[in-house]
Design a protein around this motif. Sequence first.
Motif, short mmCIF file in Angstrom:
data_model
loop_
_atom_site.label_atom_id
_atom_site.label_comp_id
_atom_site.label_asym_id
_atom_site.label_seq_id
_atom_site.Cartn_x
_atom_site.Cartn_y
_atom_site.Cartn_z
N LEU A 164 0.85 -1.18 0.00
CA LEU A 164 0.00 0.00 0.00
C LEU A 164 0.89 1.24 0.00
O LEU A 164 1.83 1.33 0.79
N VAL A 165 0.62 2.17 -0.91
CA VAL A 165 1.45 3.36 -1.09
C VAL A 165 0.58 4.60 -0.95
O VAL A 165 -0.45 4.71 -1.62
N PHE A 166 1.00 5.52 -0.07
CA PHE A 166 0.27 6.78 0.05
C PHE A 166 1.17 7.86 0.60
O PHE A 166 2.26 7.59 1.09
N ALA A 167 0.69 9.09 0.50
CA ALA A 167 1.41 10.25 1.03
C ALA A 167 0.61 10.85 2.18
O ALA A 167 -0.62 10.79 2.17
N GLY A 168 1.31 11.45 3.11
CA GLY A 168 0.66 12.13 4.23
C GLY A 168 0.24 13.54 3.86
O GLY A 168 0.39 14.46 4.66
N SER A 169 -0.28 13.71 2.65
CA SER A 169 -0.73 15.01 2.17
C SER A 169 -1.99 14.82 1.34
O SER A 169 -2.09 13.87 0.57
N ALA A 170 -2.94 15.71 1.52
CA ALA A 170 -4.16 15.69 0.72
C ALA A 170 -4.12 16.75 -0.38
O ALA A 170 -5.01 16.80 -1.23
N ARG A 171 -3.09 17.57 -0.39
CA ARG A 171 -3.02 18.71 -1.31
C ARG A 171 -2.90 18.26 -2.76
O ARG A 171 -2.10 17.40 -3.10
N ASN B 11 7.04 21.92 9.65
CA ASN B 11 7.80 22.46 10.78
C ASN B 11 8.66 21.39 11.45
O ASN B 11 8.75 21.32 12.68
N GLY B 12 9.27 20.54 10.65
CA GLY B 12 10.17 19.53 11.16
C GLY B 12 9.50 18.25 11.64
O GLY B 12 10.17 17.37 12.17
N PHE B 13 8.18 18.14 11.48
CA PHE B 13 7.44 16.98 11.96
C PHE B 13 6.62 16.36 10.83
O PHE B 13 6.49 16.94 9.75
N ILE B 14 6.04 15.19 11.10
CA ILE B 14 5.10 14.58 10.15
C ILE B 14 3.83 15.43 10.12
O ILE B 14 3.57 16.21 11.03
N THR B 15 3.03 15.24 9.11
CA THR B 15 1.81 16.03 8.97
C THR B 15 0.73 15.54 9.94
O THR B 15 0.67 14.36 10.28
N LYS C 214 -0.44 11.51 10.89
CA LYS C 214 -0.61 11.06 12.28
C LYS C 214 -2.05 10.67 12.56
O LYS C 214 -2.32 9.62 13.15
N ASN C 215 -2.99 11.49 12.13
CA ASN C 215 -4.40 11.22 12.37
C ASN C 215 -4.84 9.93 11.67
O ASN C 215 -5.58 9.12 12.24
N THR C 216 -4.39 9.74 10.45
CA THR C 216 -4.74 8.53 9.70
C THR C 216 -4.24 7.30 10.43
O THR C 216 -4.99 6.33 10.64
N LEU C 217 -2.96 7.31 10.84
CA LEU C 217 -2.41 6.16 11.54
C LEU C 217 -3.06 5.97 12.91
O LEU C 217 -3.25 4.83 13.35
N ASP C 218 -3.45 7.06 13.57
CA ASP C 218 -4.16 6.93 14.85
C ASP C 218 -5.48 6.20 14.67
O ASP C 218 -5.80 5.28 15.43
N ARG D 78 13.83 15.56 8.26
CA ARG D 78 13.50 15.63 9.69
C ARG D 78 12.20 14.89 10.01
O ARG D 78 12.04 14.38 11.11
N SER D 79 11.29 14.80 9.06
CA SER D 79 10.03 14.09 9.32
C SER D 79 10.21 12.58 9.28
O SER D 79 9.43 11.85 9.89
N LEU D 80 11.23 12.10 8.57
CA LEU D 80 11.36 10.66 8.38
C LEU D 80 11.69 9.92 9.67
O LEU D 80 11.20 8.80 9.88
N GLY D 81 12.51 10.51 10.53
CA GLY D 81 12.79 9.87 11.82
C GLY D 81 11.53 9.69 12.64
O GLY D 81 11.33 8.66 13.29
N LEU D 82 10.65 10.69 12.59
CA LEU D 82 9.40 10.62 13.34
C LEU D 82 8.42 9.62 12.71
O LEU D 82 7.75 8.87 13.42
N ALA D 83 8.36 9.60 11.38
CA ALA D 83 7.51 8.63 10.70
C ALA D 83 7.99 7.22 11.01
O ALA D 83 7.19 6.32 11.31
N ARG D 84 9.31 7.03 10.96
CA ARG D 84 9.90 5.73 11.28
C ARG D 84 9.55 5.31 12.71
O ARG D 84 9.13 4.19 12.96
N GLN D 85 9.71 6.24 13.66
CA GLN D 85 9.42 5.93 15.07
C GLN D 85 7.96 5.54 15.25
O GLN D 85 7.65 4.58 15.95
N LEU D 86 7.05 6.26 14.62
CA LEU D 86 5.63 5.96 14.75
C LEU D 86 5.31 4.58 14.19
O LEU D 86 4.61 3.78 14.82
N LEU D 87 5.85 4.26 13.01
CA LEU D 87 5.58 2.94 12.42
C LEU D 87 6.18 1.82 13.27
O LEU D 87 5.55 0.76 13.44
#
Length: 192
Positions: free
Chosen positions: A8-15, A86-90, A94-98, A132-141
């Motif tokens: 499954l492939v997706f982006a954390g952006s709706a824009r 701002n240095g974090f995941i969107t 986060k909401n989608t994974l929550d 900078r967002s990738l470390g946080l995305a990695r940690q969450l997963l």
Amino acid sequence: MTSTHPILVFAGSARTGSFNKGLARLAADSIRRQGGDATFVDLRDYPIPLYDGGLEKESGIPENARALKKLLAAHQGLAIASPEYNGFITPLLKNTLDWLSRPDGDEDGLGLFRDKVAIVLSASPGGFGGIRSLGLARQLLLNLGMIVLPNQVVVPRAGQAVTDSGEFADKGMGERLDTACGALVRTLARIA
């Protein structure tokens, strides 16, 4: 030969016009070229409210979150393009994974993630490529129980990185994406 381990492939952006949606589409194409079975989804097509325990208690899991949970259940791998805010995941990612990690009936929400394999990617108009967002995305997963491969791709100056024909202007960038996507396809095949 196509892999029997869908990704499954997706982006954390709706824009519309999101660099990360473009990167996710390129990743899905790379996965397919390497014999993988990729499903690209646009989170814009699955709007869900901000996670709220009270809302969950009153109304249960929103239908679009259930649809995404069903998709996730049918895939053994994930490739996520994570924009950097701002240095974090969107908040969207986060909401989608929550929501996807919430239990639903007899289903353990974390069971959908456990032992699945992922790669993380990021594109940004800035010079750091969203790293900078990738470390946080990695940690969450990892917290959700996924195996996150060390292969990651950052695309700096994303506005100039992709040509009008939809390919990377820098051949090396395309090779790095192919390496990461190929590692995901091969790892899933080995685990089976």
